[in-house]
Design a protein around this motif. Structure first.
Motif, short mmCIF file in Angstrom:
data_model
loop_
_atom_site.label_atom_id
_atom_site.label_comp_id
_atom_site.label_asym_id
_atom_site.label_seq_id
_atom_site.Cartn_x
_atom_site.Cartn_y
_atom_site.Cartn_z
N CYS A 150 -6.57 -6.28 -6.10
CA CYS A 150 -7.93 -5.97 -6.53
C CYS A 150 -8.51 -7.12 -7.59
O CYS A 150 -7.82 -7.19 -8.50
CB CYS A 150 -7.94 -4.63 -7.17
N VAL A 167 -11.49 -6.04 -2.72
CA VAL A 167 -10.29 -5.84 -2.35
C VAL A 167 -9.87 -7.03 -1.33
O VAL A 167 -10.37 -7.25 -0.39
CB VAL A 167 -9.74 -4.40 -2.05
N LEU A 221 -7.52 5.46 -3.48
CA LEU A 221 -6.87 4.25 -3.62
C LEU A 221 -5.40 4.39 -3.89
O LEU A 221 -4.29 3.54 -3.52
CB LEU A 221 -7.41 3.51 -4.87
N SER A 281 -3.93 -1.33 4.84
CA SER A 281 -4.11 -0.50 3.89
C SER A 281 -5.62 -0.53 3.73
O SER A 281 -6.60 0.45 3.63
CB SER A 281 -3.45 -0.70 2.38
N GLY A 335 -1.10 -5.18 3.64
CA GLY A 335 -2.47 -4.89 3.10
C GLY A 335 -3.45 -4.54 3.97
O GLY A 335 -4.47 -4.21 3.52
N LEU A 357 -2.36 -5.28 -1.24
CA LEU A 357 -3.72 -5.39 -1.60
C LEU A 357 -3.75 -5.79 -3.24
O LEU A 357 -2.88 -5.71 -3.84
CB LEU A 357 -4.36 -4.13 -1.71
N HIS A 411 -2.93 3.86 -1.06
CA HIS A 411 -2.91 2.54 -0.12
C HIS A 411 -3.30 1.39 -0.83
O HIS A 411 -4.32 0.59 -0.68
CB HIS A 411 -4.29 2.76 0.87
N THR A 412 -2.33 1.01 -1.88
CA THR A 412 -2.45 -0.14 -2.72
C THR A 412 -1.51 -1.20 -2.34
O THR A 412 -1.53 -2.56 -2.76
CB THR A 412 -1.92 0.22 -3.74
N GLN A 413 -0.58 -1.01 -1.48
CA GLN A 413 0.56 -1.91 -0.83
C GLN A 413 -0.07 -3.09 -0.14
O GLN A 413 -0.91 -2.86 0.61
CB GLN A 413 1.79 -1.30 -0.01
#
Length: 181
Positions: free
Chosen positions: A159, A116, A150, A126, A123, A157, A153-155
């Motif tokens: 992957c 990540v 997950l 996060s 990000g 980021l 808390h993806t803003q």
């Protein structure tokens, strides 16, 4: 070079005929300078997986003319301050990230890796939240998250598929390409 049976147009441009010879100039090679950015790199802070000192990584990135470099240590951001400070001095854009361990719902003893990267300041926040949750939820020294963690808390980021223990690679190695994504 002469190309035979090439489609050519007459002077009026309204009809075509085959069979004539057409002389073309030789092809020209165009070289475009391309750069490489390593997005999954472990430092000395990834025990048993990385032995690279931050200063050595930055020096090598400069030698290879990398515009940026990402540090993705296992479940931690301990290298972040030193990495960011050293990279900025050298003109290499620092990309902060981590390789997270995720608990497989079908087999809790099995861990999948997910790389990540923090794209923005949000990000980074996060990523810090996810790492903290993983440390609090697992036994000491075994930070791991449930996949469900997950979701909130993806803003900010990005992957990546990760290493061979990542979800995509594991499916491909098990010869399950349809389940890989």
């Amino acid at each position: 070079m002469i190309y035979r049976n090439t489609l050519i147009y007459n002077e009026l441009g309204d009809s075509a005929r085959f069979g004539s010879a057409l002389t073309r100039p030789p092809p020209t090679a165009i070289f475009i300078k391309m750069s490489f950015v390593h997005l999954h790199c472990h430092s000395e802070y990834s025990l048993l997986d990385g032995a690279n000192r931050i200063s050595d990584l930055i020096h090598r990135a400069e030698e290879l003319e990398m515009p940026a470099l990402a540090i993705t240590d296992h479940g931690k951001l301990h290298a972040a301050w030193e990495f960011q400070k050293t990279a900025k001095k050298s003109g290499v854009k620092p990309i902060l990230g981590a390789e997270l361990s995720l608990i497989d719902s079908t087999d809790p003893a099995e861990r999948a890796h997910l790389t990540v990267l923090a794209e923005t300041q949000t990000g980074y926040g996060s990523l810090c939240q996810l790492i903290s949750q993983g440390r609090l939820a697992a036994p000491k020294g075994q930070a791991a998250l449930a996949w469900e963690a997950l979701a909130g808390h993806t803003q900010g980021l990005i992957c990546l598929t990760g290493c061979q223990r990542g979800p995509v690679a594991r499916r491909l190695l098990a010869r399950q390409p349809l389940l890989a994504g």
